[in-house]
Design a protein around this motif. Structure first.
Motif, PDB file in Angstrom:
ATOM      1  N   TYR A 146       3.591  -5.866 -36.134  1.00  0.00           N
ATOM      2  CA  TYR A 146       3.776  -6.253 -34.727  1.00  0.00           C
ATOM      3  C   TYR A 146       3.943  -5.011 -33.845  1.00  0.00           C
ATOM      4  O   TYR A 146       3.308  -4.903 -32.792  1.00  0.00           O
ATOM      5  N   GLN A 176       0.294 -15.083 -43.491  1.00  0.00           N
ATOM      6  CA  GLN A 176      -1.101 -15.071 -43.934  1.00  0.00           C
ATOM      7  C   GLN A 176      -1.883 -13.936 -43.272  1.00  0.00           C
ATOM      8  O   GLN A 176      -2.691 -13.263 -43.914  1.00  0.00           O
ATOM      9  N   LYS A 177      -1.632 -13.720 -41.991  1.00  0.00           N
ATOM     10  CA  LYS A 177      -2.311 -12.624 -41.276  1.00  0.00           C
ATOM     11  C   LYS A 177      -1.843 -11.274 -41.812  1.00  0.00           C
ATOM     12  O   LYS A 177      -2.667 -10.357 -41.992  1.00  0.00           O
ATOM     13  N   ASP A 193      -4.686 -12.713 -30.973  1.00  0.00           N
ATOM     14  CA  ASP A 193      -4.327 -14.128 -31.134  1.00  0.00           C
ATOM     15  C   ASP A 193      -2.949 -14.365 -30.511  1.00  0.00           C
ATOM     16  O   ASP A 193      -1.924 -13.914 -31.052  1.00  0.00           O
ATOM     17  N   LEU A 211      -0.214 -16.054 -32.750  1.00  0.00           N
ATOM     18  CA  LEU A 211       0.376 -15.139 -33.740  1.00  0.00           C
ATOM     19  C   LEU A 211       1.336 -14.166 -33.074  1.00  0.00           C
ATOM     20  O   LEU A 211       2.419 -13.897 -33.594  1.00  0.00           O
ATOM     21  N   SER A 238      -3.682 -10.724 -44.920  1.00  0.00           N
ATOM     22  CA  SER A 238      -5.078 -10.409 -44.603  1.00  0.00           C
ATOM     23  C   SER A 238      -5.232  -8.947 -44.174  1.00  0.00           C
ATOM     24  O   SER A 238      -6.163  -8.252 -44.597  1.00  0.00           O
ATOM     25  N   ILE A 239      -4.333  -8.480 -43.338  1.00  0.00           N
ATOM     26  CA  ILE A 239      -4.346  -7.076 -42.892  1.00  0.00           C
ATOM     27  C   ILE A 239      -4.165  -6.159 -44.099  1.00  0.00           C
ATOM     28  O   ILE A 239      -4.860  -5.147 -44.236  1.00  0.00           O
ATOM     29  N   LYS A 292       1.506 -18.733 -40.681  1.00  0.00           N
ATOM     30  CA  LYS A 292       0.244 -18.083 -40.315  1.00  0.00           C
ATOM     31  C   LYS A 292       0.440 -16.576 -40.105  1.00  0.00           C
ATOM     32  O   LYS A 292      -0.466 -15.778 -40.342  1.00  0.00           O
ATOM     33  N   VAL A 293       1.639 -16.194 -39.666  1.00  0.00           N
ATOM     34  CA  VAL A 293       1.953 -14.773 -39.476  1.00  0.00           C
ATOM     35  C   VAL A 293       1.918 -14.051 -40.825  1.00  0.00           C
ATOM     36  O   VAL A 293       1.364 -12.951 -40.939  1.00  0.00           O
ATOM     37  N   PHE A 310      -1.722  -7.264 -35.126  1.00  0.00           N
ATOM     38  CA  PHE A 310      -1.981  -8.703 -35.216  1.00  0.00           C
ATOM     39  C   PHE A 310      -3.202  -9.121 -34.391  1.00  0.00           C
ATOM     40  O   PHE A 310      -3.662 -10.252 -34.474  1.00  0.00           O
TER      41      PHE A 310
END
Length: 199
Positions: A170, A118-119, A178, A181, A122-123, A115-116, A175
């Motif tokens: 990070y 994927q984020k 969340d 995450l 997305s960013i 998921k990290v 991030f």
């Protein structure tokens, strides 16, 4: 397909190609027989076989089971010689990536989560001026069944550039809020870096 490879002169030669249609158990026994015949043939011309390397296909996995290959004994005996049996690292890396996409992985540093990544993607997609990980595409992060077969994409996901991207996002607090995450970001970054360094 069986290949001969001499690492001293970096020479590879195809030895034989075979296609077998048998019932499963007969097939694996026949595969073992063909393997042993080819190893004996190589030995007869003074070539010393040290290892058998293959992908994780069902036939190869079943053959390894038939040969009783396990962590404690990663070899089998052929005419008083140890033949080590290994899965090739490219397919292992792809399997790790596929598992990582489905499940979070508990590491000594914490939980690594896809998921990290994927984020991170997305960013990256929301920023039209600067890409943190320009090689990451939809096919890397949300691959189709066929796209999951690409070793190249697996290595690009589990790479230094993705680890560096996670670290940068990070450190810049990108991030968001969340908690999951945020908790998984550093362990994921370390896991991705470790996979890159391992292969």
């Amino acid at each position: 397909m069986l290949f001969f490879y001499d690492k001293r002169v970096k020479f590879t030669m195809e030895i034989c190609v075979f296609i077998l249609y048998f019932q499963k158990w007969t097939y694996y026994k026949k595969l073992e027989e063909i393997l042993n015949k080819n190893i004996a043939a190589l030995k007869s011309i003074d070539l010393n076989v040290k290892a058998l390397v293959c992908d994780q296909g069902p036939a190869n996995s079943s053959l390894f089971n038939l040969l009783k290959i396990c962590e404690e004994t990663p070899f089998y005996m052929h005419e008083n010689s140890k033949i080590y049996c290994l899965y090739d690292y490219c397919h292992l890396l792809k399997s790790v990536r596929n598992t990582f996409m489905k499940y979070d992985i508990l590491t000594p540093q914490g939980i690594a989560s896809f998921k990290v990544i994927q984020k991170l993607y997305s960013i990256d997609q929301s920023n039209m001026y600067f890409k943190i990980c320009p090689k990451l595409t939809e096919a890397h992060v949300y691959p189709s069944v066929f796209e999951k077969m690409s070793v190249k994409r697996a290595t690009q996901v589990l790479s230094n550039s993705v680890a560096a991207g996670i670290e940068m996002v990070y450190s810049q607090n990108l991030f968001g809020s969340d908690e999951y995450l945020l908790k998984c970001a550093q362990p994921t970054q370390l896991f991705v870096k470790k996979m890159n360094d391992l292969f």
